[in-house]
Write a protein that holds these residues in place. Structure first.
Motif, PDB file in Angstrom:
ATOM      1  N   PRO A   1      16.768   3.885  -4.830  1.00  0.00           N
ATOM      2  CA  PRO A   1      15.851   4.669  -5.991  1.00  0.00           C
ATOM      3  C   PRO A   1      15.635   3.754  -7.168  1.00  0.00           C
ATOM      4  O   PRO A   1      14.661   3.839  -7.717  1.00  0.00           O
ATOM      5  CB  PRO A   1      17.029   5.714  -6.380  1.00  0.00           C
ATOM      6  CG  PRO A   1      17.835   6.097  -5.189  1.00  0.00           C
ATOM      7  CD  PRO A   1      17.838   4.590  -4.221  1.00  0.00           C
ATOM      8  N   ALA A   2      16.456   2.684  -7.272  1.00  0.00           N
ATOM      9  CA  ALA A   2      16.167   1.564  -8.262  1.00  0.00           C
ATOM     10  C   ALA A   2      15.124   1.057  -7.851  1.00  0.00           C
ATOM     11  O   ALA A   2      14.235   0.746  -8.766  1.00  0.00           O
ATOM     12  CB  ALA A   2      17.392   0.889  -8.393  1.00  0.00           C
TER      13      ALA A   2
ATOM     14  N   ARG B   1      11.452  11.663  -4.545  1.00  0.00           N
ATOM     15  CA  ARG B   1      10.149  11.873  -3.477  1.00  0.00           C
ATOM     16  C   ARG B   1       9.770  10.666  -3.298  1.00  0.00           C
ATOM     17  O   ARG B   1       9.497  10.344  -1.999  1.00  0.00           O
ATOM     18  CB  ARG B   1       8.981  12.840  -4.382  1.00  0.00           C
ATOM     19  CG  ARG B   1       9.397  14.270  -4.385  1.00  0.00           C
ATOM     20  CD  ARG B   1       8.477  15.193  -4.925  1.00  0.00           C
ATOM     21  NE  ARG B   1       8.806  16.533  -5.130  1.00  0.00           N
ATOM     22  CZ  ARG B   1       8.060  17.319  -5.445  1.00  0.00           C
ATOM     23  NH1 ARG B   1       6.635  17.113  -5.500  1.00  0.00           N
ATOM     24  NH2 ARG B   1       8.177  18.556  -5.581  1.00  0.00           N
ATOM     25  N   VAL B   2       9.437   9.675  -4.322  1.00  0.00           N
ATOM     26  CA  VAL B   2       8.998   8.498  -3.970  1.00  0.00           C
ATOM     27  C   VAL B   2      10.221   7.641  -3.215  1.00  0.00           C
ATOM     28  O   VAL B   2       9.580   6.890  -2.154  1.00  0.00           O
ATOM     29  CB  VAL B   2       8.881   7.599  -5.395  1.00  0.00           C
ATOM     30  CG1 VAL B   2       8.595   6.329  -5.281  1.00  0.00           C
ATOM     31  CG2 VAL B   2       7.551   8.462  -6.163  1.00  0.00           C
ATOM     32  N   THR B   3      11.046   7.532  -3.423  1.00  0.00           N
ATOM     33  CA  THR B   3      12.201   7.036  -2.540  1.00  0.00           C
ATOM     34  C   THR B   3      12.374   7.309  -1.038  1.00  0.00           C
ATOM     35  O   THR B   3      12.110   6.451  -0.300  1.00  0.00           O
ATOM     36  CB  THR B   3      13.731   6.952  -3.114  1.00  0.00           C
ATOM     37  OG1 THR B   3      13.741   6.525  -4.564  1.00  0.00           O
ATOM     38  CG2 THR B   3      14.733   6.292  -2.165  1.00  0.00           C
ATOM     39  N   GLU B   4      12.049   8.862  -0.725  1.00  0.00           N
ATOM     40  CA  GLU B   4      12.118   9.221   0.492  1.00  0.00           C
ATOM     41  C   GLU B   4      10.793   8.860   1.075  1.00  0.00           C
ATOM     42  O   GLU B   4      10.699   8.457   2.179  1.00  0.00           O
ATOM     43  CB  GLU B   4      12.068  10.937   0.402  1.00  0.00           C
ATOM     44  CG  GLU B   4      11.896  11.453   1.916  1.00  0.00           C
ATOM     45  CD  GLU B   4      12.010  13.016   1.521  1.00  0.00           C
ATOM     46  OE1 GLU B   4      11.403  13.779   2.639  1.00  0.00           O
ATOM     47  OE2 GLU B   4      12.738  13.479   0.979  1.00  0.00           O
TER      48      GLU B   4
ATOM     49  N   VAL C   1       0.870  -1.258  -0.146  1.00  0.00           N
ATOM     50  CA  VAL C   1       0.120  -0.094   0.078  1.00  0.00           C
ATOM     51  C   VAL C   1       0.892   1.112   0.050  1.00  0.00           C
ATOM     52  O   VAL C   1       0.579   2.301  -0.605  1.00  0.00           O
ATOM     53  CB  VAL C   1      -0.875  -0.024   1.395  1.00  0.00           C
ATOM     54  CG1 VAL C   1      -1.817   1.502   1.422  1.00  0.00           C
ATOM     55  CG2 VAL C   1      -1.889  -1.050   1.093  1.00  0.00           C
ATOM     56  N   ARG C   2       1.843   1.167   0.764  1.00  0.00           N
ATOM     57  CA  ARG C   2       2.824   2.373   0.798  1.00  0.00           C
ATOM     58  C   ARG C   2       3.532   2.726  -0.476  1.00  0.00           C
ATOM     59  O   ARG C   2       3.351   3.696  -1.097  1.00  0.00           O
ATOM     60  CB  ARG C   2       4.258   2.113   1.625  1.00  0.00           C
ATOM     61  CG  ARG C   2       4.889   3.408   1.805  1.00  0.00           C
ATOM     62  CD  ARG C   2       6.154   3.171   3.046  1.00  0.00           C
ATOM     63  NE  ARG C   2       5.661   2.703   4.309  1.00  0.00           N
ATOM     64  CZ  ARG C   2       6.062   1.414   4.622  1.00  0.00           C
ATOM     65  NH1 ARG C   2       6.966   0.461   3.864  1.00  0.00           N
ATOM     66  NH2 ARG C   2       5.449   1.002   5.856  1.00  0.00           N
ATOM     67  N   ALA C   3       4.079   1.845  -1.319  1.00  0.00           N
ATOM     68  CA  ALA C   3       4.476   1.890  -2.649  1.00  0.00           C
ATOM     69  C   ALA C   3       3.351   2.196  -3.664  1.00  0.00           C
ATOM     70  O   ALA C   3       3.613   3.308  -4.407  1.00  0.00           O
ATOM     71  CB  ALA C   3       4.989   0.438  -3.309  1.00  0.00           C
TER      72      ALA C   3
END
Length: 173
Positions: free
Chosen positions: A87-88, A76-79, A23-25
């Motif tokens: 990041p990958a 932003r997504v990684t953080e 859900v977080r992803a």
């Protein structure tokens, strides 16, 4: 597709151990994407998605239409995914989420999303977000990765090869 099916499919594709990470992803990918595109485009894209998923593109976003590039999107997504994601991995998560979204929304709404994000051959850009979609979707990419799908016929006459090291001569009695 309802919320449980959507999250279950993403969890399966990403091979995540729990629903929370799944859900977080989904949330951080769609929320960040919602920040980048105009509000109307986010609403159009979200219209065919489960209400809980729709909210990530629309209700969870404080400011639509921000101008940032692919690298800022990844940052932003990684953080937002947290310390366990690099990041990958964040890029992979985003690609898989976008691929499932693509399969659930009308083509015109998905094209509207693509039109909002600059794609260029000359630099690292938003085209990277659509790599799974452009390669034929997760199903085909997953089949290629795992070796599934139709296998080529062996060269020759197409008949079965005899067992053993020696050719079989069926004319002898």
């Amino acid at each position: 597709m309802d919320f449980d099916e959507f999250t279950g499919e993403i969890q399966h594709r990403l091979e995540l151990p729990d629903t929370g990470r799944t859900v977080r992803a989904i949330r951080v990918t769609l929320m960040t994407l919602g920040e980048r595109i105009p509000e109307g485009a986010a609403e159009d894209l979200a219209a065919s998605l489960p209400v809980e998923i729709k909210w990530y593109l629309t209700g969870a976003v404080k400011e639509h239409g921000q101008r940032f590039d692919w690298q800022e999107f990844l940052d932003r997504v990684t953080e937002r995914e947290g310390g366990r994601t690099d990041p990958a991995e964040a890029a992979y998560h985003a690609r898989i989420v976008v691929d499932l979204v693509e399969s659930e929304v009308p083509g015109s709404d998905f094209q509207q999303l693509r039109d909002q994000l600059p794609e260029s051959e000359s630099d690292e850009n938003w085209r990277k977000l659509f790599e799974v979609v452009d390669s034929g979707g997760w199903g085909d990419a997953q089949e290629a990765q795992t070796g599934g799908g139709p296998q080529p016929e062996p060269e020759g006459d197409g008949g079965p090869e005899p067992a053993g090291d020696e050719p079989v001569d069926e004319t002898e009695d």
